[in-house]
Motif scaffolding. Structure first.
Motif, PDB file in Angstrom:
ATOM      1  N   GLU A  87       0.813  -1.140  -0.132  1.00  0.00           N
ATOM      2  CA  GLU A  87       0.084  -0.003  -0.020  1.00  0.00           C
ATOM      3  C   GLU A  87       0.958   1.130  -0.091  1.00  0.00           C
ATOM      4  OE1 GLU A  87      -2.949  -0.447   3.270  1.00  0.00           O
ATOM      5  OE2 GLU A  87      -1.614  -2.198   3.624  1.00  0.00           O
ATOM      6  N   GLY A  88       0.232   2.236  -0.199  1.00  0.00           N
ATOM      7  CA  GLY A  88       1.066   3.600  -0.086  1.00  0.00           C
ATOM      8  C   GLY A  88       1.186   4.379  -1.312  1.00  0.00           C
ATOM      9  N   MET A  89       2.445   5.347  -1.128  1.00  0.00           N
ATOM     10  CA  MET A  89       2.916   6.170  -2.099  1.00  0.00           C
ATOM     11  C   MET A  89       3.135   5.754  -3.396  1.00  0.00           C
ATOM     12  SD  MET A  89       3.532   9.576  -2.902  1.00  0.00           S
ATOM     13  CE  MET A  89       3.834  10.328  -1.547  1.00  0.00           C
ATOM     14  N   LEU A  90       2.435   6.018  -4.355  1.00  0.00           N
ATOM     15  CA  LEU A  90       2.802   5.863  -5.671  1.00  0.00           C
ATOM     16  C   LEU A  90       2.862   7.224  -6.722  1.00  0.00           C
ATOM     17  CD1 LEU A  90       3.200   3.465  -7.760  1.00  0.00           C
ATOM     18  CD2 LEU A  90       1.009   3.435  -8.439  1.00  0.00           C
ATOM     19  N   LEU A  91       3.735   7.382  -7.242  1.00  0.00           N
ATOM     20  CA  LEU A  91       3.772   8.697  -7.991  1.00  0.00           C
ATOM     21  C   LEU A  91       3.776   8.395  -9.490  1.00  0.00           C
ATOM     22  CD1 LEU A  91       7.117  10.222  -6.337  1.00  0.00           C
ATOM     23  CD2 LEU A  91       4.595  10.887  -6.053  1.00  0.00           C
ATOM     24  N   ALA A 144      -2.162   7.332  14.762  1.00  0.00           N
ATOM     25  CA  ALA A 144      -3.343   6.988  14.802  1.00  0.00           C
ATOM     26  C   ALA A 144      -4.302   7.133  13.677  1.00  0.00           C
ATOM     27  CB  ALA A 144      -3.809   8.213  15.897  1.00  0.00           C
ATOM     28  N   ASP A 145      -3.756   7.885  12.573  1.00  0.00           N
ATOM     29  CA  ASP A 145      -4.554   8.089  11.254  1.00  0.00           C
ATOM     30  C   ASP A 145      -4.233   7.096  10.437  1.00  0.00           C
ATOM     31  OD1 ASP A 145      -2.144   9.036  10.704  1.00  0.00           O
ATOM     32  OD2 ASP A 145      -2.578  10.808   9.764  1.00  0.00           O
ATOM     33  N   LEU A 146      -3.571   5.797  10.754  1.00  0.00           N
ATOM     34  CA  LEU A 146      -3.205   4.788   9.697  1.00  0.00           C
ATOM     35  C   LEU A 146      -4.646   4.280   9.431  1.00  0.00           C
ATOM     36  CD1 LEU A 146      -1.315   3.001   8.333  1.00  0.00           C
ATOM     37  CD2 LEU A 146      -1.059   1.643  10.402  1.00  0.00           C
ATOM     38  N   TRP A 147      -5.054   3.936   8.164  1.00  0.00           N
ATOM     39  CA  TRP A 147      -6.173   3.282   7.754  1.00  0.00           C
ATOM     40  C   TRP A 147      -6.164   1.869   7.892  1.00  0.00           C
ATOM     41  CZ3 TRP A 147      -2.474   5.425   4.817  1.00  0.00           C
ATOM     42  CH2 TRP A 147      -1.679   4.539   4.279  1.00  0.00           C
ATOM     43  N   PRO A 148      -7.425   1.183   8.187  1.00  0.00           N
ATOM     44  CA  PRO A 148      -7.390  -0.112   8.144  1.00  0.00           C
ATOM     45  C   PRO A 148      -7.173  -0.844   6.864  1.00  0.00           C
ATOM     46  CG  PRO A 148      -9.677   0.592   8.440  1.00  0.00           C
ATOM     47  CD  PRO A 148      -8.600   1.650   8.248  1.00  0.00           C
ATOM     48  N   ARG A 149      -6.647  -1.826   6.886  1.00  0.00           N
ATOM     49  CA  ARG A 149      -6.545  -2.607   5.516  1.00  0.00           C
ATOM     50  C   ARG A 149      -7.493  -3.475   5.345  1.00  0.00           C
ATOM     51  NH1 ARG A 149      -2.121  -7.098   3.732  1.00  0.00           N
ATOM     52  NH2 ARG A 149      -3.925  -8.704   3.747  1.00  0.00           N
ATOM     53  N   THR A 150      -7.964  -3.468   3.979  1.00  0.00           N
ATOM     54  CA  THR A 150      -8.996  -4.244   3.625  1.00  0.00           C
ATOM     55  C   THR A 150      -8.540  -5.371   2.506  1.00  0.00           C
ATOM     56  OG1 THR A 150     -10.569  -2.587   3.831  1.00  0.00           O
ATOM     57  CG2 THR A 150     -11.227  -4.187   2.416  1.00  0.00           C
ATOM     58  N   PRO A 151      -8.394  -6.552   2.693  1.00  0.00           N
ATOM     59  CA  PRO A 151      -8.919  -7.085   3.835  1.00  0.00           C
ATOM     60  C   PRO A 151      -7.780  -7.094   4.967  1.00  0.00           C
ATOM     61  CG  PRO A 151      -7.868  -8.687   2.034  1.00  0.00           C
ATOM     62  CD  PRO A 151      -7.979  -7.296   1.404  1.00  0.00           C
ATOM     63  N   PRO A 152      -8.107  -7.295   6.098  1.00  0.00           N
ATOM     64  CA  PRO A 152      -7.267  -7.318   7.275  1.00  0.00           C
ATOM     65  C   PRO A 152      -6.077  -8.377   7.249  1.00  0.00           C
ATOM     66  CG  PRO A 152      -9.505  -7.632   8.037  1.00  0.00           C
ATOM     67  CD  PRO A 152      -9.484  -7.575   6.654  1.00  0.00           C
ATOM     68  N   ILE A 153      -4.909  -8.094   7.664  1.00  0.00           N
ATOM     69  CA  ILE A 153      -3.965  -9.077   7.705  1.00  0.00           C
ATOM     70  C   ILE A 153      -4.423 -10.058   8.677  1.00  0.00           C
ATOM     71  CG2 ILE A 153      -2.138  -7.033   7.592  1.00  0.00           C
ATOM     72  CD1 ILE A 153      -1.575  -7.997  10.618  1.00  0.00           C
ATOM     73  N   ARG A 154      -3.602 -11.388   8.196  1.00  0.00           N
ATOM     74  CA  ARG A 154      -3.791 -12.637   9.282  1.00  0.00           C
ATOM     75  C   ARG A 154      -3.196 -12.159  10.728  1.00  0.00           C
ATOM     76  NH1 ARG A 154       1.060 -14.849   9.478  1.00  0.00           N
ATOM     77  NH2 ARG A 154       2.588 -14.552   7.617  1.00  0.00           N
ATOM     78  N   ASP A 168       1.258  12.320   3.618  1.00  0.00           N
ATOM     79  CA  ASP A 168       0.580  13.179   4.501  1.00  0.00           C
ATOM     80  C   ASP A 168      -0.735  13.976   3.956  1.00  0.00           C
ATOM     81  OD1 ASP A 168       2.642  12.695   6.021  1.00  0.00           O
ATOM     82  OD2 ASP A 168       3.667  14.789   5.772  1.00  0.00           O
ATOM     83  N   GLY A 169      -1.867  13.723   4.580  1.00  0.00           N
ATOM     84  CA  GLY A 169      -3.019  14.037   4.443  1.00  0.00           C
ATOM     85  C   GLY A 169      -3.777  13.580   3.395  1.00  0.00           C
ATOM     86  N   LEU A 170      -3.293  12.421   2.672  1.00  0.00           N
ATOM     87  CA  LEU A 170      -3.706  11.902   1.419  1.00  0.00           C
ATOM     88  C   LEU A 170      -4.514  10.409   1.716  1.00  0.00           C
ATOM     89  CD1 LEU A 170      -4.000  12.238  -1.639  1.00  0.00           C
ATOM     90  CD2 LEU A 170      -2.075  10.974  -1.862  1.00  0.00           C
ATOM     91  N   PRO A 171      -5.696  10.657   1.745  1.00  0.00           N
ATOM     92  CA  PRO A 171      -6.538   8.967   2.417  1.00  0.00           C
ATOM     93  C   PRO A 171      -6.400   8.121   1.261  1.00  0.00           C
ATOM     94  CG  PRO A 171      -8.028  11.120   2.508  1.00  0.00           C
ATOM     95  CD  PRO A 171      -6.667  11.760   1.697  1.00  0.00           C
ATOM     96  N   THR A 172      -6.405   6.842   1.677  1.00  0.00           N
ATOM     97  CA  THR A 172      -6.058   5.680   0.920  1.00  0.00           C
ATOM     98  C   THR A 172      -7.166   5.861  -0.116  1.00  0.00           C
ATOM     99  OG1 THR A 172      -5.974   3.255   0.848  1.00  0.00           O
ATOM    100  CG2 THR A 172      -7.589   4.118   2.158  1.00  0.00           C
TER     101      THR A 172
END
Length: 176
Positions: free
Chosen positions: A44-48, A109-119, A166-170
């Motif tokens: 997940e995360g930053m892709l330019l 604290a602002d880390l989004w939940p992963r879908t699907p969650p990890i095992r 920073d400040g960019l929702p998933t």
């Protein structure tokens, strides 16, 4: 044009879907932009993305050694010995890695939940580390953490060079 995208789990670093993985076209509908560097579908995360060929090459080409920062949830507890190994560089099946910057961290604290969650295994704890590397080998971070006895459960790229999430929702993007 340069775009930062907070890539969700399950999305490829290409516009067309493949097999069970979705493509970027589900999130970004801009003609003429191309991915600058890869991020596997299970990360997940930053892709330019950019429409500028020389900028794309500068971001993606390992010769420029642009730093990338990862937040990594691992199986087991991060130890100082593991951090020291990662900091010195580890030997993978395709050769030694460059030294990395590694530290134990707590997710924000602002880390989004992963879908699907990890095992999760009730009898095996998980912990987090931050890893900063200047290379980009195939599945390098996952292989590095496995080498020090900490298999990766969740991998989030938070920074590429000067660009952050920073400040960019998933699942969202923003032109820089």
């Amino acid at each position: 044009m340069l775009i930062r995208f907070n890539k969700p789990y399950g999305v490829l670093s290409q516009f067309t879907p493949e097999g069970r993985w979705r493509g970027l076209k589900d999130h970004i509908d801009l003609p003429g932009v191309y991915v600058a560097g890869r991020l596997d579908a299970d990360n997940e995360g930053m892709l330019l993305l950019t429409d500028n060929g020389p900028l794309q090459a500068h971001i993606a080409d390992p010769r420029f050694k642009m730093e990338k920062t990862y937040l990594v949830q691992v199986e087991g507890m991060v130890t100082q010995a593991a951090l020291n190994q990662l900091s010195r560089g580890v030997t993978l099946n395709d050769g030694p890695t460059l030294p990395a910057r590694a530290s134990a961290v707590q997710p924000t604290a602002d880390l989004w939940p992963r879908t699907p969650p990890i095992r999760e295994r009730h009898n095996i704890p998980t912990s987090w580390l931050e890893l900063v590397i200047r290379e980009g080998r195939n599945r390098q971070v996952r292989r590095m953490t496995a080498t020090v006895g900490l298999p990766t459960l969740r991998l989030i790229r938070t920074v590429v060079g000067p660009y952050t999430l920073d400040g960019l929702p998933t699942g969202t993007w923003q032109q820089i």
